[in-house]
Design a protein around this motif. Structure first.
Motif, PDB file in Angstrom:
ATOM      1  N   HIS A   1       6.295   3.646   9.249  1.00 13.17           N
ATOM      2  CA  HIS A   1       5.147   3.275   8.431  1.00 13.17           C
ATOM      3  C   HIS A   1       4.836   4.462   7.523  1.00 13.17           C
ATOM      4  O   HIS A   1       4.723   5.593   7.996  1.00 13.17           O
ATOM      5  CB  HIS A   1       3.947   2.957   9.323  1.00 13.17           C
ATOM      6  CG  HIS A   1       2.949   2.046   8.676  1.00 13.17           C
ATOM      7  ND1 HIS A   1       2.099   1.228   9.397  1.00 13.17           N
ATOM      8  CD2 HIS A   1       2.651   1.799   7.372  1.00 13.17           C
ATOM      9  CE1 HIS A   1       1.327   0.526   8.571  1.00 13.17           C
ATOM     10  NE2 HIS A   1       1.648   0.869   7.332  1.00 13.17           N
ATOM     11  N   ILE A   2       4.761   4.213   6.228  1.00 10.63           N
ATOM     12  CA  ILE A   2       4.454   5.280   5.271  1.00 10.63           C
ATOM     13  C   ILE A   2       3.171   4.927   4.517  1.00 10.63           C
ATOM     14  O   ILE A   2       2.943   3.774   4.157  1.00 10.63           O
ATOM     15  CB  ILE A   2       5.631   5.533   4.307  1.00 10.63           C
ATOM     16  CG1 ILE A   2       6.030   4.255   3.550  1.00 10.63           C
ATOM     17  CG2 ILE A   2       6.825   6.077   5.068  1.00 10.63           C
ATOM     18  CD1 ILE A   2       7.148   4.477   2.524  1.00 10.63           C
ATOM     19  N   PHE A   3       2.336   5.952   4.308  1.00 13.51           N
ATOM     20  CA  PHE A   3       0.994   5.740   3.744  1.00 13.51           C
ATOM     21  C   PHE A   3       0.725   6.667   2.560  1.00 13.51           C
ATOM     22  O   PHE A   3       1.099   7.843   2.592  1.00 13.51           O
ATOM     23  CB  PHE A   3      -0.089   6.067   4.786  1.00 13.51           C
ATOM     24  CG  PHE A   3      -0.016   5.311   6.070  1.00 13.51           C
ATOM     25  CD1 PHE A   3      -0.864   4.244   6.321  1.00 13.51           C
ATOM     26  CD2 PHE A   3       0.882   5.688   7.064  1.00 13.51           C
ATOM     27  CE1 PHE A   3      -0.818   3.565   7.528  1.00 13.51           C
ATOM     28  CE2 PHE A   3       0.931   5.019   8.277  1.00 13.51           C
ATOM     29  CZ  PHE A   3       0.088   3.956   8.507  1.00 13.51           C
ATOM     30  N   LYS A   4       0.055   6.125   1.564  1.00 11.77           N
ATOM     31  CA  LYS A   4      -0.574   6.962   0.548  1.00 11.77           C
ATOM     32  C   LYS A   4      -2.027   7.127   0.978  1.00 11.77           C
ATOM     33  O   LYS A   4      -2.833   6.207   0.835  1.00 11.77           O
ATOM     34  CB  LYS A   4      -0.517   6.289  -0.827  1.00 11.77           C
ATOM     35  CG  LYS A   4       0.874   6.166  -1.415  1.00 11.77           C
ATOM     36  CD  LYS A   4       0.784   5.483  -2.768  1.00 11.77           C
ATOM     37  CE  LYS A   4       2.155   5.070  -3.275  1.00 11.77           C
ATOM     38  NZ  LYS A   4       2.050   4.285  -4.528  1.00 11.77           N
ATOM     39  N   LEU A   5      -2.367   8.298   1.481  1.00 10.50           N
ATOM     40  CA  LEU A   5      -3.726   8.529   1.973  1.00 10.50           C
ATOM     41  C   LEU A   5      -4.699   8.896   0.855  1.00 10.50           C
ATOM     42  O   LEU A   5      -5.905   8.750   1.017  1.00 10.50           O
ATOM     43  CB  LEU A   5      -3.712   9.661   3.013  1.00 10.50           C
ATOM     44  CG  LEU A   5      -2.889   9.406   4.274  1.00 10.50           C
ATOM     45  CD1 LEU A   5      -2.898  10.645   5.147  1.00 10.50           C
ATOM     46  CD2 LEU A   5      -3.408   8.199   5.039  1.00 10.50           C
ATOM     47  N   GLY A   6      -4.159   9.377  -0.239  1.00 11.54           N
ATOM     48  CA  GLY A   6      -5.052   9.825  -1.311  1.00 11.54           C
ATOM     49  C   GLY A   6      -5.886  11.003  -0.848  1.00 11.54           C
ATOM     50  O   GLY A   6      -5.402  11.925  -0.203  1.00 11.54           O
ATOM     51  N   LYS A   7      -7.197  10.953  -1.116  1.00 12.61           N
ATOM     52  CA  LYS A   7      -8.100  12.050  -0.750  1.00 12.61           C
ATOM     53  C   LYS A   7      -8.851  11.788   0.553  1.00 12.61           C
ATOM     54  O   LYS A   7      -9.758  12.552   0.914  1.00 12.61           O
ATOM     55  CB  LYS A   7      -9.110  12.291  -1.877  1.00 12.61           C
ATOM     56  CG  LYS A   7      -8.480  12.729  -3.194  1.00 12.61           C
ATOM     57  CD  LYS A   7      -9.567  12.999  -4.240  1.00 12.61           C
ATOM     58  CE  LYS A   7      -8.976  13.497  -5.559  1.00 12.61           C
ATOM     59  NZ  LYS A   7     -10.017  13.794  -6.554  1.00 12.61           N
ATOM     60  N   LEU A   8      -8.467  10.728   1.262  1.00 15.67           N
ATOM     61  CA  LEU A   8      -9.213  10.266   2.439  1.00 15.67           C
ATOM     62  C   LEU A   8      -9.534  11.383   3.431  1.00 15.67           C
ATOM     63  O   LEU A   8     -10.695  11.591   3.794  1.00 15.67           O
ATOM     64  CB  LEU A   8      -8.430   9.152   3.126  1.00 15.67           C
ATOM     65  CG  LEU A   8      -9.064   8.542   4.387  1.00 15.67           C
ATOM     66  CD1 LEU A   8     -10.365   7.849   4.042  1.00 15.67           C
ATOM     67  CD2 LEU A   8      -8.098   7.578   5.056  1.00 15.67           C
ATOM     68  N   TYR A   9      -8.534  12.107   3.877  1.00 14.73           N
ATOM     69  CA  TYR A   9      -8.751  13.156   4.871  1.00 14.73           C
ATOM     70  C   TYR A   9      -9.132  14.479   4.220  1.00 14.73           C
ATOM     71  O   TYR A   9      -9.955  15.227   4.739  1.00 14.73           O
ATOM     72  CB  TYR A   9      -7.493  13.340   5.738  1.00 14.73           C
ATOM     73  CG  TYR A   9      -7.240  12.158   6.632  1.00 14.73           C
ATOM     74  CD1 TYR A   9      -7.778  12.102   7.917  1.00 14.73           C
ATOM     75  CD2 TYR A   9      -6.474  11.081   6.199  1.00 14.73           C
ATOM     76  CE1 TYR A   9      -7.558  11.001   8.743  1.00 14.73           C
ATOM     77  CE2 TYR A   9      -6.260   9.980   7.002  1.00 14.73           C
ATOM     78  CZ  TYR A   9      -6.795   9.942   8.280  1.00 14.73           C
ATOM     79  OH  TYR A   9      -6.590   8.858   9.072  1.00 14.73           O
ATOM     80  N   ALA A  10      -8.516  14.779   3.100  1.00 13.67           N
ATOM     81  CA  ALA A  10      -8.764  16.056   2.439  1.00 13.67           C
ATOM     82  C   ALA A  10     -10.222  16.196   2.001  1.00 13.67           C
ATOM     83  O   ALA A  10     -10.804  17.282   2.075  1.00 13.67           O
ATOM     84  CB  ALA A  10      -7.837  16.207   1.235  1.00 13.67           C
TER      85      ALA A  10
END
Length: 426
Positions: free
Chosen positions: A268-277
């Motif tokens: 599974h691959i994800f574009k997290l964007g700025k979610l965690y940062a």
């Protein structure tokens, strides 16, 4: 390895609790043994397969430019509270206390830990992009562990995390990881599909799953018969579509028609964007000297689940049919009368040693059992090629070559080239 020295507790019948083929065959072939619900010990045969998959994953990750680390399985509550996941993860997150009554959890994933490392140690956009990976044990307290290692509570996973200065850079890393995962599955030799997916508890802007196609797959995916188009039907069900009405319909990409398949999610691959940062204040200085929030991606592949998925796609009524790349042994020498006939024993040992020197992984079945027992065990275990040293050797100095697919031929024992060509063509 000599069969008499190998810890390989094969079973005639699988325990009743084993519901699917991979679980049954892994138990019968002596690859794993249950310790507790959803928790297994990997025995020598199973570990050989697991390590071969791990090596393929590591080689492809290294080739992509990713850097390997090893993070702790035990993680402090404070990091998980920064992303509000201490509560959000629910009972799947196994929480523990140390002797000082401090809260920790057994890591089901490592977004918080790696983000903490990067925010403390990377200060400039010039140090980016970064892609950091590990191959490590995870623990998720599944409400109903089942199907052996397919859905266990403890499992081995490759998880990686990319850090990028902007969306364009994130997209480049995402595509690179997508191609890397394709190379992994193709090297192993598995039929797969990449489908659009729900990002679930990990979150982020978008994600894709890698499914190994198999009848016992837990996921239902709609795929085109003429292109790469695929989508997990979970996404369609959210919109109220009737899955049965999709069969035979034109594919949305205009290529081919839709078929409904079962798949085992192995990646599974994800574009997290700025979610965690953003929530963890992970910033670097950009080209203008200003603080810029990092863009992240995360990329997981189930190393231990791939073992089960490979079996679900490659078996028959005799046992496992391993792809060559991950078979526990390349060749099995079945020595008939090894304990009674010195000539057969000597020829078998000489052949065994010669093949090992040539770089092959070889099992020598030196047990007192007859041919029937030995070939059944070899077929159960799934070794690609058997070399049978017996009566033909005594009479004509010939051995029988028998592939796992049943194809066979008789050749002089000295004809190593034919033996190896037979193996390579399997």
């Amino acid at each position: 390895m000599l069969f008499t020295k190998l810890l390989i507790p094969t079973l005639k019948d699988a325990p009743q609790e084993a519901e699917i083929v991979s679980h049954q065959l892994m138990l019968r072939a002596g690859m794993i043994r249950k310790v507790a619900s959803g928790i297994y010990t990997w025995l020598p045969l199973g570990l050989k397969v697991l390590k071969k998959i791990e090596t393929i994953v590591r080689e492809e990750m290294d080739a992509s430019g990713a850097q390997e680390v090893f993070m702790p399985m035990v993680q402090p509550r404070e990091l998980w509270e920064e992303t509000n996941r201490w509560e959000k993860m629910g009972p799947e997150l196994l929480r523990i206390k140390d002797r000082h009554e401090r809260d920790f959890c057994l890591g089901p994933t490592h977004e918080e830990v790696i983000t903490d490392i990067i925010r403390d140690n990377v200060k400039s956009y010039k140090e980016l992009p970064l892609n950091i990976y590990q191959i490590q044990t995870k623990f998720r307290d599944e409400v109903r562990p089942r199907y052996g290692i397919m859905r266990g509570r403890e499992f081995l996973m490759k998880d990686s995390y990319s850090f990028n200065i902007d969306e364009e850079s994130l997209q480049e890393t995402y595509i690179l990881m997508r191609e890397t995962y394709k190379k992994v599955l193709e090297r192993i030799g598995l039929e797969y599909k990449i489908s659009s997916a729900d990002s679930g508890s990990i979150g982020g802007d978008s994600s894709e799953e890698f499914h190994v196609l198999a009848e016992n797959g837990e996921d239902t995916i709609a795929v085109s018969d003429s292109s790469e188009f695929a989508i997990n039907t979970e996404l369609l069900l959210k919109d109220g579509e009737d899955i049965s009405s999709l069969e035979g319909k034109p594919s949305p990409d205009g290529k081919g028609t839709i078929q409904i398949k079962k798949g085992i999610e192995v990646g599974h691959i994800f574009k997290l964007g700025k979610l965690y940062a953003e929530s963890m204040k992970a910033n670097v200085l950009n080209s203008d000297g200003e603080a810029s929030t990092l863009y992240m991606g995360c990329y997981g592949i189930g190393v231990s689940r791939l073992v089960a998925a490979a079996i679900e796609q490659n078996f028959d009524d005799k046992g496992i049919i391993w792809p060559h790349s991950i078979a526990p042994f390349d060749i099995n020498i079945i020595s008939i009368g090894h304990d009674k006939n010195k000539e057969i024993a000597s020829a078998s040992i000489d052949l065994y040693e010669e093949l090992i020197k040539m770089g092959y992984s070889v099992l020598l079945d030196d047990r007192k059992d007859g041919y029937g027992t030995k070939i059944k065990d070899s077929e159960l275990i799934g070794i690609p090629l058997n070399i049978i040293v017996g009566k033909n050797y005594l009479e004509n100095k010939e051995v029988e070559l028998k592939g796992r697919d049943g194809e066979s031929s008789t050749n002089p024992i000295t004809d190593i080239k034919t033996i190896l060509d037979f193996f390579k063509n399997k």
